[in-house]
Design an enzyme around this catalytic site. Structure first.
Site, short mmCIF file in Angstrom:
data_model
loop_
_atom_site.label_atom_id
_atom_site.label_comp_id
_atom_site.label_asym_id
_atom_site.label_seq_id
_atom_site.Cartn_x
_atom_site.Cartn_y
_atom_site.Cartn_z
N LYS A 222 57.94 44.52 62.17
CA LYS A 222 56.72 45.03 61.30
C LYS A 222 55.77 43.86 61.15
O LYS A 222 54.45 44.09 61.36
CB LYS A 222 57.34 45.52 59.97
CG LYS A 222 56.08 46.21 58.98
CD LYS A 222 56.73 46.84 57.90
CE LYS A 222 58.08 46.39 57.32
NZ LYS A 222 57.59 45.33 56.24
N ARG B 162 67.94 31.78 59.90
CA ARG B 162 67.35 32.09 58.67
C ARG B 162 68.18 32.27 57.84
O ARG B 162 69.25 32.87 57.61
CB ARG B 162 66.48 33.32 58.73
CG ARG B 162 65.27 33.43 59.51
CD ARG B 162 64.74 34.77 59.74
NE ARG B 162 64.42 35.48 58.43
CZ ARG B 162 63.19 35.93 58.14
NH1 ARG B 162 62.36 35.95 58.67
NH2 ARG B 162 63.26 36.23 56.87
N ARG C 190 70.34 43.44 52.50
CA ARG C 190 68.90 43.84 52.62
C ARG C 190 68.58 45.09 53.17
O ARG C 190 67.80 46.00 52.93
CB ARG C 190 68.50 42.82 53.58
CG ARG C 190 68.08 41.48 53.10
CD ARG C 190 67.80 40.67 54.13
NE ARG C 190 66.30 40.94 54.58
CZ ARG C 190 65.74 40.18 55.76
NH1 ARG C 190 66.54 39.58 56.68
NH2 ARG C 190 64.60 40.44 55.98
N ARG D 102 56.80 48.71 48.43
CA ARG D 102 58.03 48.71 48.57
C ARG D 102 58.82 49.78 47.96
O ARG D 102 59.97 50.24 48.05
CB ARG D 102 58.93 47.56 48.35
CG ARG D 102 59.83 47.08 49.91
CD ARG D 102 60.60 45.98 49.47
NE ARG D 102 59.86 44.53 49.71
CZ ARG D 102 60.03 44.21 50.95
NH1 ARG D 102 60.96 44.47 52.01
NH2 ARG D 102 59.26 43.04 51.27
N ARG E 169 68.86 36.37 64.68
CA ARG E 169 67.41 36.14 64.33
C ARG E 169 67.36 34.40 63.86
O ARG E 169 68.06 34.22 62.86
CB ARG E 169 66.68 36.78 63.21
CG ARG E 169 65.19 36.47 63.38
CD ARG E 169 64.40 37.78 62.67
NE ARG E 169 64.66 37.91 61.21
CZ ARG E 169 63.96 38.66 60.73
NH1 ARG E 169 62.85 39.61 61.21
NH2 ARG E 169 64.08 38.78 59.27
#
Ligand SMILES: [Zn+2]
Length: 220
Positions: free
Chosen positions: A15, A154, A165, A90, A127
Site C-alpha cells: 500500500k 524489520r 499485526r 484505520r 521483509r
C-alpha cells in the site's frame, strides 16, 4: 476535481509503495501516518516516545492522537488539490472524524488493496530494511539498492508480531471497510499481482472513479 484518496489494505499489501507512486504521478502529497509517527519517534518528543512503546508491542496509537495529526496536515496548502492517505483512517472512529475534517471538499475516493492472508504472512516474514537509510528491500537482496547499506529484518516483523499485526488489522479493518463499501466512491483492487500490475489497476481505477464522481448522474 481534487483527488482525495484513501488507500486501504493489510500490512504487506504494498500500500505505501503504491500510494507513493500514485501521489507522485498526480503531483499531490502522500500522507502516511507511519512516516509521521516515525518522525515523531526519531525526534524524541513525548508523543513520539509513547508511540514507540505502543508500536513495539504491535499495537496502534490512539485515535485522538492520529486525528489531531491529520487535521493539521490536511489543512496545509499542498493538500488542497488532493492527497493520498496511507495508514489513515484505520478505525471507524477515525473515518467518521475524517468525514468531518473534509466537509465541503470533493468526495473521498476509497481503494482497498486485497491480498490473501497466506501471501501476506509470506511477504511480511521476509521483509528487510536498510540499517543506514531505512529503504525497504526484498528477501532476495543482500545490500541496500539505494545506498549499499546493510539489510536487517524489520524490527516489527518477527513471526509473533506479524501475526499480531494481521490480527489487529483484520479486527479493525472489517468495520472500516463496511463503513466505506456502501459509498459510490469505494473500489477494491487485486493486490496479489506484481507491483507494476497493481499500479496499473490502481491508476485506471482512480481515473474511472474520478470521472464518474465528477458526473453525479452516472454514478454506479
Ligand atoms: Zn540504504
Amino acid at each position: 476535481m481534487a483527488l482525495n484518496l484513501i488507500m486501504l489494505g493489510p500490512p504487506g499489501a504494498g500500500k505505501g509503495t503504491q500510494a507513493e507512486r500514485l501521489a507522485r504521478a498526480r503531483g499531490i502529497p502522500k500522507i502516511s501516518t507511519g512516516d509521521m509517527l516515525r518522525e515523531a519517534v526519531q525526534s524524541g518528543t513525548e508523543i513520539g516516545q509513547q508511540a514507540r512503546v505502543v508500536m513495539n508491542r504491535g499495537e496502534l496509537v490512539s485515535d485522538a492522537v492520529m486525528i489531531g495529526i491529520m487535521r493539521e496536515r490536511l489543512d496545509r496548502a499542498d493538500a488542497r488539490p488532493g492527497f493520498v492517505l496511507d495508514g489513515f483512517p484505520r478505525t471507524v472512529a477515525q473515518a467518521a472524524a475524517l468525514d468531518g475534517i473534509v466537509t465541503g471538499r470533493d468526495p473521498l475516493l476509497v481503494v482497498d488493496i486485497e491480498v490473501p492472508e497466506a501471501e501476506l504472512v509470506r511477504r511480511l516474514s521476509t521483509r528487510l530494511i536498510c540499517s543506514d537509510c531505512g529503504a525497504n528491500a526484498a528477501g532476495e537482496d543482500t545490500v541496500c539498492g539505494r545506498c549499499k547499506g546493510r539489510l536487517v529484518q524489520r524490527a516489527d516483523d518477527n513471526d509473533d508480531v506479524v501475526r499480531e499485526r494481521l490480527k489487529v488489522y483484520h479486527r479493525e479493518s472489517a468495520p472500516l471497510v463496511a463503513y466505506y463499501r456502501v459509498r459510490p466512491t469505494f473500489r477494491s483492487i487485486n493486490g496479489a499481482q506484481p507491483a507494476d500490475r497493481v499500479f496499473d489497476d490502481l491508476a485506471a481505477t482512480v481515473e474511472a472513479a474520478v470521472a464518474s464522481a465528477a458526473k453525479p448522474g452516472e454514478r454506479r
